[in-house]
Design a protein around this motif. Sequence first.
Motif, short mmCIF file in Angstrom:
data_model
loop_
_atom_site.label_atom_id
_atom_site.label_comp_id
_atom_site.label_asym_id
_atom_site.label_seq_id
_atom_site.Cartn_x
_atom_site.Cartn_y
_atom_site.Cartn_z
N THR A 1 8.49 2.46 4.29
CA THR A 1 8.43 1.01 4.06
C THR A 1 9.48 0.28 4.86
O THR A 1 9.34 -0.92 5.14
CB THR A 1 8.62 0.70 2.57
OG1 THR A 1 9.90 1.17 2.13
CG2 THR A 1 7.53 1.34 1.73
N GLY B 1 3.65 16.45 -4.01
CA GLY B 1 3.40 15.04 -4.34
C GLY B 1 4.67 14.22 -4.33
O GLY B 1 4.72 13.11 -3.77
N GLY C 1 2.14 6.28 -7.21
CA GLY C 1 1.11 7.11 -7.83
C GLY C 1 1.42 8.59 -7.70
O GLY C 1 1.25 9.36 -8.65
N LEU C 2 1.90 9.01 -6.53
CA LEU C 2 2.26 10.42 -6.34
C LEU C 2 3.49 10.80 -7.17
O LEU C 2 3.60 11.92 -7.65
CB LEU C 2 2.53 10.69 -4.86
CG LEU C 2 1.31 10.65 -3.93
CD1 LEU C 2 1.73 10.74 -2.48
CD2 LEU C 2 0.36 11.80 -4.27
N ALA D 1 5.71 11.24 -1.64
CA ALA D 1 6.12 9.93 -2.17
C ALA D 1 7.47 9.53 -1.60
O ALA D 1 7.68 8.35 -1.23
CB ALA D 1 6.17 9.99 -3.70
N LEU E 1 6.94 8.35 1.99
CA LEU E 1 6.22 7.07 2.04
C LEU E 1 7.15 5.90 1.73
O LEU E 1 7.05 4.83 2.34
CB LEU E 1 5.05 7.09 1.06
CG LEU E 1 3.86 7.98 1.43
CD1 LEU E 1 2.82 7.96 0.31
CD2 LEU E 1 3.23 7.52 2.74
N LEU F 1 0.83 -1.20 0.00
CA LEU F 1 0.00 0.00 0.00
C LEU F 1 0.87 1.26 0.00
O LEU F 1 0.59 2.23 -0.72
CB LEU F 1 -0.93 -0.01 1.21
CG LEU F 1 -1.87 1.20 1.37
CD1 LEU F 1 -2.81 1.30 0.18
CD2 LEU F 1 -2.66 1.09 2.67
N LEU F 2 1.94 1.25 0.79
CA LEU F 2 2.83 2.41 0.84
C LEU F 2 3.50 2.64 -0.51
O LEU F 2 3.59 3.78 -0.99
CB LEU F 2 3.88 2.21 1.93
CG LEU F 2 3.40 2.29 3.38
CD1 LEU F 2 4.51 1.89 4.33
CD2 LEU F 2 2.90 3.69 3.71
N LEU G 1 2.41 1.65 -3.43
CA LEU G 1 1.39 2.05 -4.40
C LEU G 1 1.10 3.55 -4.30
O LEU G 1 1.05 4.26 -5.32
CB LEU G 1 0.11 1.25 -4.16
CG LEU G 1 -1.07 1.57 -5.09
CD1 LEU G 1 -0.72 1.25 -6.53
CD2 LEU G 1 -2.31 0.78 -4.66
N CYS G 2 0.92 4.05 -3.08
CA CYS G 2 0.65 5.49 -2.90
C CYS G 2 1.85 6.32 -3.35
O CYS G 2 1.69 7.35 -4.02
CB CYS G 2 0.32 5.78 -1.45
SG CYS G 2 -1.23 5.04 -0.88
N ALA G 3 3.04 5.86 -2.99
CA ALA G 3 4.24 6.61 -3.37
C ALA G 3 4.43 6.64 -4.88
O ALA G 3 4.73 7.70 -5.46
CB ALA G 3 5.46 5.99 -2.70
N GLY H 1 -0.45 0.91 -10.99
CA GLY H 1 -1.30 0.11 -10.12
C GLY H 1 -1.19 -1.38 -10.39
O GLY H 1 -1.10 -2.19 -9.45
#
Length: 726
Positions: A188, A177, A19-20, A181, A184, A12-13, A15-17, A43
Amino acid sequence: MNRAVETLLRCLLVLCAAGLAVLPTGAIFSDPGWRSPALIMVGLIVVSGGLVRLIPAVARLRLAPLVQLVVALVALPYLCTPHLLAGGILPGPAAYGAVVDQISEGREQVFHTVAPTATTAGFTTMVVLGFAVLVIVLDWCATDLRVPKPAAFIVLLAWLVPVFLAGGLVSTWHFVGAGVAFVLVLLTGYVGRIRVPLTALGAGALALLLGVGLPILLPDVPDTHRNRLGTGDLKVANPFLDLRKDLARQDDTPLLNYTTDAKTPEPVRMTAVADFDGRTWSPEDFTLRNDNAVTAGLPEPESTPAGQTTASRTTFTVRALTGNYLPTVYSPVAVEGAGEDWIYDPKTLAIVGHTGLRADQTYTVDSRTATPEPQELAAAGTADRTRFASELSLPDSLPESVTRTATRVTKGADSAWEKAARIQAYLRSDDFTYSLDAPAQASDSAIADFLRDKRGYCVQFSATMAVLARVEGIPARIAVGYTPGQPDDDGSYTITDRNAHAWPELYFPGSGWVRFEPTPGTGETPPPWTGAQPGDTGQRDEATPTPTAQASESAGGDESAPAVTEEAGPADSTGPAEAAEPDTSAGLPAWLLPCLAAVLVLLVLVLAPRTIRSIRRARRLRDPVDPEAVWSELMALLADYGRPADPAGTVAGATGILCDLTGSDQAATRAVERIGAAVEVSRYGRDSTEKVMDRSTARVAVAGVRAGLRSAAGWPTRFRAEWLRL
């Protein structure tokens, strides 16, 4: 913390990083067309990596990057070339070949455009593939190698691309952003730990803000040095790609003001595009030369046989228009007041500059516009194919329906001019409608769709006429610029985004490049030398004189001039010969195929472990039943639910654990005891008489142990055991 939970949280971390980290790339582009494919690819890669890492064998061997690479290769044609999927579903050699072509196309476009640039197929493929590679490496470092600091520097690498290519367009939110990222990814490394060093992370974020983000918040330092004309490369945007965006803005902000002494103002021209690879129209390369500076004057245009030209003088004032092209009236012969940094391309007479346009800049253009007579164009010979190779070039992928249309529309024409006039009349007929709902591209497939649907705007009309002319051996290119604009009370004219326009220019020996106007609905009347009637707006009927008939009148009623045959007229536009190529997408939304591909990949990833596990269980319990195989299945069940038996333990001890799991199910308890006894006899007894047992006993034992394990486990453990274990 449970290993599966740690894996999902780390996923999840990342993925968010990731994407940003994608978002700052938006500074390079003027529209968001690239964003959805890039985010979908990110994704798919991160989620597929997180799921396969829940499989112990994959996690132990660190095979997730290999799986992610396969996912990326499978998804690439769905995201970048969905129109070439075999049957609209599966990617084939054509789709992957187009991906390679688009990467090459994007690499070439990098050297011809400046930010912000419009999204093209080539740029989209490059961005999607680039982020696929970056995210695979980032995820590998952060999740498999557990080295979050190098992974965080990969985020900075993605951030540096828009900084270098579009530094002045990078906003504060782009930096925010990228900074989030960065943090994030560092987090991890602390998944599963009790204490997270918030002070250290805060200090790192502050250092990132001061060292990287602060410069973008500072005001620009004005450039007081004049960029003199050099001989190096000059990056200029391709204006043909921005036409729909400009037209769709519906913005009345003045871009240009001008005054002219011409009786009828001409279109304002920026450049001409002639390089067509089947997907994109773009300007051809030309060498920057000091002796092509506009301060020394421009070459005189090619004259008509009768030497008929119209001289005009136009004074431009730049308002909100930006870019490296200098607006002129074609053909410019002299430019005054623009500065010393402007050069011209001798082939297209486009004028470009290093410093670009400046607000309130005023300059004057002297031009000579050729005004040929129709009979002069009709008498022109055939153009030299070697000299005009690029203006006659057609892609191998050109649909046959386009070629058939050109042949049908020009059937019976006796000259290149008559063919061109018929093509213009065909496109300006009532069968075609001006509409901004058409695609932004003018690729060969888009042209085929346009000829089928008969809806489009200047991009489709001009590109289609250029292609149809090339099919008939007439050199053609597309001029890009603006219609003359709106007259003001003081006698000047104002140009806005609404005036953005493109029109074809066709070459006729002895007359040079001649403007045509195939686009109806713009208020532009086709020039008289194209065979159109004065005031023609594209609304033709049977009473409208044909192009050849008007040429005959212009020539003094020469009855020997060829007449337009009825079968070549617009009335045949619904004939079977014009059937367009089949639409492989079947009218589905562009986003549907990538979503279906993502769902398919996820289903395969989720179902694969369960399928493999079921096959192994079936083999262990098949007839004749081997007690050792059944015992292996029981031990595998314990491992599936996170309760593996002690490898150094005895068979009797493991049998007791299994019997406790069966609980009150006496049949299952007896079956487990029998299997344990059979295994002991098989391993330690002299006479292994029970190496084979009945299948029902094995099934009862396995079912009882499995029921006991399920009842004692939570849903995450059950999900992992049933769906993710091999």
